[in-house]
Write a protein that holds these residues in place. Structure first.
Motif, PDB file in Angstrom:
ATOM      1  N   SER A  90      20.114  54.215-102.156  1.00 30.13           N
ATOM      2  CA  SER A  90      20.171  54.679-100.764  1.00 30.13           C
ATOM      3  C   SER A  90      19.128  53.939 -99.929  1.00 30.13           C
ATOM      4  O   SER A  90      18.255  53.267-100.468  1.00 30.13           O
ATOM      5  N   LYS A  91      19.212  54.094 -98.624  1.00 25.82           N
ATOM      6  CA  LYS A  91      18.309  53.381 -97.721  1.00 25.82           C
ATOM      7  C   LYS A  91      16.852  53.632 -98.097  1.00 25.82           C
ATOM      8  O   LYS A  91      16.478  54.757 -98.441  1.00 25.82           O
ATOM      9  N   LEU A  92      16.086  52.586 -98.032  1.00 27.56           N
ATOM     10  CA  LEU A  92      14.691  52.667 -98.477  1.00 27.56           C
ATOM     11  C   LEU A  92      13.784  51.937 -97.489  1.00 27.56           C
ATOM     12  O   LEU A  92      13.980  50.753 -97.215  1.00 27.56           O
ATOM     13  N   LEU A  93      12.827  52.664 -96.953  1.00 27.69           N
ATOM     14  CA  LEU A  93      11.852  52.065 -96.038  1.00 27.69           C
ATOM     15  C   LEU A  93      10.467  52.156 -96.662  1.00 27.69           C
ATOM     16  O   LEU A  93      10.095  53.199 -97.209  1.00 27.69           O
ATOM     17  N   GLU A 120       5.874  40.579-102.569  1.00 31.77           N
ATOM     18  CA  GLU A 120       6.441  40.570-103.933  1.00 31.77           C
ATOM     19  C   GLU A 120       7.288  41.819-104.200  1.00 31.77           C
ATOM     20  O   GLU A 120       8.296  41.763-104.900  1.00 31.77           O
ATOM     21  N   LEU A 121       6.850  42.939-103.643  1.00 31.34           N
ATOM     22  CA  LEU A 121       7.616  44.176-103.798  1.00 31.34           C
ATOM     23  C   LEU A 121       8.974  44.031-103.118  1.00 31.34           C
ATOM     24  O   LEU A 121      10.011  44.396-103.688  1.00 31.34           O
ATOM     25  N   ALA A 122       8.953  43.476-101.900  1.00 29.57           N
ATOM     26  CA  ALA A 122      10.203  43.268-101.156  1.00 29.57           C
ATOM     27  C   ALA A 122      11.132  42.337-101.940  1.00 29.57           C
ATOM     28  O   ALA A 122      12.340  42.597-102.059  1.00 29.57           O
ATOM     29  N   GLU A 123      10.565  41.279-102.500  1.00 29.48           N
ATOM     30  CA  GLU A 123      11.371  40.326-103.267  1.00 29.48           C
ATOM     31  C   GLU A 123      11.993  40.999-104.496  1.00 29.48           C
ATOM     32  O   GLU A 123      13.173  40.824-104.772  1.00 29.48           O
ATOM     33  N   ALA A 124      11.180  41.788-105.188  1.00 27.01           N
ATOM     34  CA  ALA A 124      11.682  42.473-106.393  1.00 27.01           C
ATOM     35  C   ALA A 124      12.809  43.443-106.045  1.00 27.01           C
ATOM     36  O   ALA A 124      13.712  43.670-106.847  1.00 27.01           O
ATOM     37  N   LEU A 125      12.742  44.025-104.844  1.00 27.09           N
ATOM     38  CA  LEU A 125      13.754  45.003-104.439  1.00 27.09           C
ATOM     39  C   LEU A 125      14.909  44.350-103.673  1.00 27.09           C
ATOM     40  O   LEU A 125      15.882  45.033-103.322  1.00 27.09           O
ATOM     41  N   GLY A 126      14.769  43.064-103.402  1.00 26.74           N
ATOM     42  CA  GLY A 126      15.798  42.359-102.629  1.00 26.74           C
ATOM     43  C   GLY A 126      15.857  42.796-101.178  1.00 26.74           C
ATOM     44  O   GLY A 126      16.927  42.850-100.569  1.00 26.74           O
ATOM     45  N   LEU A 127      14.695  43.126-100.623  1.00 23.72           N
ATOM     46  CA  LEU A 127      14.645  43.613 -99.237  1.00 23.72           C
ATOM     47  C   LEU A 127      13.898  42.618 -98.341  1.00 23.72           C
ATOM     48  O   LEU A 127      13.027  41.889 -98.814  1.00 23.72           O
ATOM     49  N   PRO A 128      14.190  42.613 -97.041  1.00 17.82           N
ATOM     50  CA  PRO A 128      13.383  41.788 -96.136  1.00 17.82           C
ATOM     51  C   PRO A 128      11.982  42.371 -95.978  1.00 17.82           C
ATOM     52  O   PRO A 128      11.797  43.584 -96.059  1.00 17.82           O
ATOM     53  N   GLU A 165      18.131  49.593 -88.764  1.00 13.36           N
ATOM     54  CA  GLU A 165      19.153  48.641 -89.230  1.00 13.36           C
ATOM     55  C   GLU A 165      19.366  48.659 -90.743  1.00 13.36           C
ATOM     56  O   GLU A 165      20.461  48.406 -91.223  1.00 13.36           O
ATOM     57  N   GLY A 166      18.302  48.948 -91.508  1.00 14.30           N
ATOM     58  CA  GLY A 166      18.492  48.964 -92.960  1.00 14.30           C
ATOM     59  C   GLY A 166      17.184  48.967 -93.729  1.00 14.30           C
ATOM     60  O   GLY A 166      16.093  48.941 -93.137  1.00 14.30           O
ATOM     61  N   SER A 167      17.288  48.982 -95.050  1.00 12.49           N
ATOM     62  CA  SER A 167      16.115  49.010 -95.925  1.00 12.49           C
ATOM     63  C   SER A 167      15.210  47.810 -95.668  1.00 12.49           C
ATOM     64  O   SER A 167      15.706  46.697 -95.456  1.00 12.49           O
ATOM     65  N   CYS A 168      13.918  48.033 -95.689  1.00 16.96           N
ATOM     66  CA  CYS A 168      12.973  46.925 -95.500  1.00 16.96           C
ATOM     67  C   CYS A 168      11.562  47.335 -95.887  1.00 16.96           C
ATOM     68  O   CYS A 168      11.276  48.519 -96.090  1.00 16.96           O
ATOM     69  N   VAL A 169      10.694  46.338 -95.984  1.00 18.07           N
ATOM     70  CA  VAL A 169       9.259  46.548 -96.221  1.00 18.07           C
ATOM     71  C   VAL A 169       8.528  46.052 -94.975  1.00 18.07           C
ATOM     72  O   VAL A 169       8.804  44.951 -94.498  1.00 18.07           O
TER      73      VAL A 169
END
Lengths: 204, 204
Positions: free
Chosen positions: A2-5, A22-30, A100-104
């Motif tokens: 589900s959406k994750l901020l 690195e956390l964003a990369e591991a989760l595939g998030l911008p 707009e969507g999940s992000c870090v």
């Protein structure tokens, strides 16, 4: 998932920006950090250079925090009002990105801006001063001769900036869902710890 | 596993004491909290009742913090000096317990007392005020009519007590290796998170 901020607040030299990336990369998030300035500049009609100048003044000057606490402003009331408008433009962009969507998001008072959002997790990364002085010198290329005052100046600037817009104390544990001393974990260890947290709580 | 020292600091109503007790049980370690009063009383020759009174006054009275900041004392300088002696006796016991072997210590400024100890991990547990009010009413049997002021009074008391002996701000994230919002994790989730942290960092 589900959406994750995720918001990352961090002491200067703690490696927090790297943890966020690195956390964003591991989760595939911008991952948004200073990019938000560019986006805010584009959307609001202010030039990016103006935003940068505003940030530099607001976060580097003790005069700024004195001025804003007096409600007058060392740069004059009109100028100060412009700065506030610039920040509010940036805060709008943060909300827009979150809508707009999940992000870090790293820094920019994002924890405060998104405090009422669901599925939003707030992390704070810190480390002892000596370790941050070493990281700032080795990793960020800061001048070692006055490194202590450089790091303390950044701390002060972030605390002033945060307090000005939130009336809360930056780094107060209760503002974050999880706070970590990165000297104990290392950057990679901190990323793993946050991933474990999110896997447990949010089932990422 | 090598020697392991853990201090737990916690907001009233966060479930932090329970987290400390369950963590200690999971690790097979003794957990010290109010027991330290009894041990300090036995070792120092002060009666346990005197220690309890001292703690109750010191941690419940705003006058106490005003008095100590003025260096005079609403209870008179002699009385105040006695209180300080009682606390120092308790701090000695904390160091003694830590010297003797692995353990978990909840509260009592133990994070400050053991700040120079190796293999010592400092955790802070907190939760939003509303959740702590609910826990204090349901789990601790506090009167629901004035629960908000009860919880805030405890917060203030712990902050005063901590500041008096350490000159630091209780709950400041940078004082702890890991801080957690227990409303997000639950008590069991917090215990698991701390165990995971210790497994990763200390190889328990």
């Amino acid at each position: 998932m589900s959406k994750l901020l995720i918001t990352i607040s961090r002491e200067y030299g703690s490696g927090g920006l790297l943890v966020g990336q690195e956390l964003a990369e591991a989760l595939g998030l911008p991952c948004y950090d200073k990019k938000l300035l560019t986006i805010a500049a584009e959307k609001s009609g202010f030039s990016e250079e103006m935003l940068r100048q505003a940030e530099s003044r607001a976060t580097n000057s003790l005069l700024y925090s004195l001025a804003t606490s007096l409600g007058v402003g060392a740069f004059g009331p009109d100028t100060l009002s412009l700065y506030d408008k610039l920040y509010l433009a940036q805060f709008d962009v943060i909300r827009q990105m979150a809508d707009e969507g999940s992000c870090v998001i790293v820094g920019r008072c994002a924890d405060y801006v998104l405090r009422a959002y669901e599925n939003c997790y707030h992390f704070f990364l810190h480390a002892p001063l000596e370790d941050r002085m070493e990281r700032a010198t080795k990793e960020y290329g800061e001048n070692p001769n006055n490194i202590k005052s450089t790091v303390l100046k950044h701390d002060k600037a972030r605390a002033n900036y945060y307090y000005h817009y939130t009336s809360q104390k930056w780094g107060d544990a209760k503002l974050y869902d999880l706070s970590l001393n990165t000297s104990r974990t290392g950057v990679d260890g901190a990323v793993k710890m946050l991933l474990h947290y999110l896997e447990t709580i949010h089932a990422v």
